[in-house]
Write a protein that holds these residues in place. Structure first.
Motif, short mmCIF file in Angstrom:
data_model
loop_
_atom_site.label_atom_id
_atom_site.label_comp_id
_atom_site.label_asym_id
_atom_site.label_seq_id
_atom_site.Cartn_x
_atom_site.Cartn_y
_atom_site.Cartn_z
N UNK A 18 44.21 -2.76 -42.11
CA UNK A 18 43.74 -3.82 -42.98
C UNK A 18 44.55 -3.85 -44.27
N UNK A 19 44.92 -5.05 -44.71
CA UNK A 19 45.53 -5.20 -46.02
C UNK A 19 47.01 -4.93 -46.13
N UNK A 20 47.74 -4.88 -44.99
CA UNK A 20 49.17 -4.59 -45.07
C UNK A 20 50.02 -5.86 -44.95
N UNK A 21 49.38 -7.02 -44.88
CA UNK A 21 50.13 -8.27 -44.90
C UNK A 21 50.22 -9.01 -43.58
N UNK A 77 49.05 5.00 -61.67
CA UNK A 77 48.63 5.21 -60.28
C UNK A 77 48.81 6.68 -59.92
N UNK A 78 47.71 7.37 -59.64
CA UNK A 78 47.77 8.80 -59.33
C UNK A 78 48.09 9.02 -57.86
N UNK A 79 48.42 10.27 -57.52
CA UNK A 79 48.70 10.61 -56.12
C UNK A 79 47.47 10.38 -55.25
N UNK A 80 46.29 10.69 -55.80
CA UNK A 80 45.05 10.46 -55.04
C UNK A 80 44.85 8.98 -54.74
N UNK A 81 45.19 8.14 -55.71
CA UNK A 81 45.06 6.70 -55.50
C UNK A 81 46.01 6.24 -54.41
N UNK A 82 47.23 6.75 -54.42
CA UNK A 82 48.19 6.37 -53.38
C UNK A 82 47.67 6.77 -52.00
N UNK A 83 47.05 7.95 -51.92
CA UNK A 83 46.49 8.38 -50.64
C UNK A 83 45.37 7.44 -50.22
N UNK A 84 44.56 7.03 -51.17
CA UNK A 84 43.44 6.13 -50.85
C UNK A 84 43.95 4.74 -50.46
N UNK A 85 45.08 4.32 -51.05
CA UNK A 85 45.65 3.01 -50.69
C UNK A 85 46.06 2.98 -49.23
N UNK A 86 46.49 4.13 -48.70
CA UNK A 86 46.88 4.26 -47.28
C UNK A 86 47.90 3.20 -46.86
N UNK A 87 48.84 2.91 -47.76
CA UNK A 87 49.90 1.98 -47.43
C UNK A 87 49.47 0.54 -47.34
N UNK A 136 48.34 -2.96 -49.39
CA UNK A 136 48.24 -3.71 -50.64
C UNK A 136 46.81 -4.19 -50.84
N UNK A 137 46.17 -4.63 -49.75
CA UNK A 137 44.80 -5.11 -49.85
C UNK A 137 43.86 -4.04 -50.36
N UNK A 138 43.98 -2.82 -49.81
CA UNK A 138 43.14 -1.72 -50.27
C UNK A 138 43.45 -1.36 -51.71
N UNK A 139 44.74 -1.38 -52.05
CA UNK A 139 45.16 -1.05 -53.41
C UNK A 139 44.59 -2.04 -54.42
N UNK A 140 44.66 -3.31 -54.09
CA UNK A 140 44.16 -4.35 -55.00
C UNK A 140 42.65 -4.22 -55.19
N UNK A 141 41.96 -3.92 -54.09
CA UNK A 141 40.51 -3.77 -54.14
C UNK A 141 40.12 -2.57 -55.01
N UNK A 142 40.82 -1.46 -54.80
CA UNK A 142 40.51 -0.25 -55.56
C UNK A 142 40.85 -0.44 -57.04
#
Length: 297
Positions: free
Chosen positions: A35-38, A183-193, A195-201
């Protein structure tokens, strides 16, 4: 948005471009990926190119592209753009339109977003159309859960698998294009590659920063302090996202202290309780008490 403006999945975009240029567009595709990768953005641009009179040029101003860019193209539609359950009546209505001849373009394109949300009856209803589609129609099925798609549908569609975005590429895009900083390393892990997840978080960046800070000092807190500061987790509307991020942070700290890893079981247990509508405050209270006992014992 043109392919060149969409980050990641360059091979997949090139493959779709080649299909347009070589006039070898198939009648059914299954776009698979997280989800959220385009996937949906790429599907929409692929649809524009299929319908275009000029082979999908980025600078095209043909009648088809003007209508498409104005969201008024009669030969294109998206089913389930809001990510809901797709019922059989909706598929039957789509099938009726599929067999109607194009109005503007030489082709018609239909996108079924989150196709895994189709009921089994809806999927079965779509089968005949995928077996014998009109020569002018292309159907693009998008899913983040391929296992929920019937094998009979998968066998009649060309699968295109999309990749999660590289962390460095995603971070650069978020910082440069969207202005997401710190953007922390933990956030990058949570984004899981994604963009949709990153924007939501990132909409709740202050909250997730506080969660990370809380986790980093858990081992130094007594029970009362832990229960008090753990209130940062009590966000009922987004509790699944909050606890998912809590797990990411616990896992990161688990490399230096196994007690953090042990605590993940308590968070997973809380998530299971919420599936059965357990009392919100009581569930989180119990979770934090168990976490406190893990570190104090």
């Amino acid at each position: 948005m043109f392919f060149k403006d969409i980050i990641g999945n360059d091979k997949q975009k090139e493959y779709l471009n080649q299909a347009i240029e070589n006039k070898k567009v198939l009648h059914s595709y299954l776009f698979v990926g997280a989800t959220g990768i385009g996937k949906k953005i790429i599907a929409k641009e692929f649809a524009r190119k299929i319908l275009c009179f000029e082979n999908g040029l980025d600078t095209c101003n043909c009648k088809s592209c003007i209508c498409f860019n104005g969201n008024s193209h009669p030969d294109f539609s998206i089913l389930n753009e809001q990510d809901d359950t797709i019922k059989v009546d909706e598929i039957r209505e789509l099938i009726k339109k599929v067999y109607e001849k194009p109005i503007i373009s030489n082709k018609k394109v239909y996108i079924i977003n989150e196709a895994d949300k189709m009921t089994q009856e809806a999927q079965n209803s779509l089968l005949k159309t995928l077996e014998e589609p009109p020569e002018f129609t292309t159907i693009l099925l998008i899913t983040s859960n391929e296992n929920a798609i019937l094998n009979t549908i998968k066998s009649r569609s060309l699968k295109v698998v999309f990749d999660n975005l590289n962390d460095d590429v995603l971070k650069e895009y978020l910082e440069v294009k969207l202005g997401f900083n710190n953007i922390s390393d933990n956030m990058l892990k949570a984004f899981a590659g994604s963009i949709g997840t990153a924007s939501k978080l990132y909409q709740n960046i202050e909250l997730y920063t506080k969660i990370e800070q809380f986790v980093n000092k858990i081992s130094s807190l007594n029970q009362i302090q832990l229960l008090k500061q753990g209130k940062v987790l009590y966000e009922k509307d987004i509790i699944k996202d909050v606890l998912d991020y809590f797990i990411v942070c616990l896992y990161s700290n688990g490399t230096k202290d196994i007690r953090y890893l042990n605590c993940i079981d308590y968070v997973v247990e809380a998530l299971e309780h919420f599936k059965y509508n357990s009392n919100f405050d009581m569930t989180l209270d119990n979770m934090l008490i168990k976490i406190a006992e893990e570190f104090i014992s």
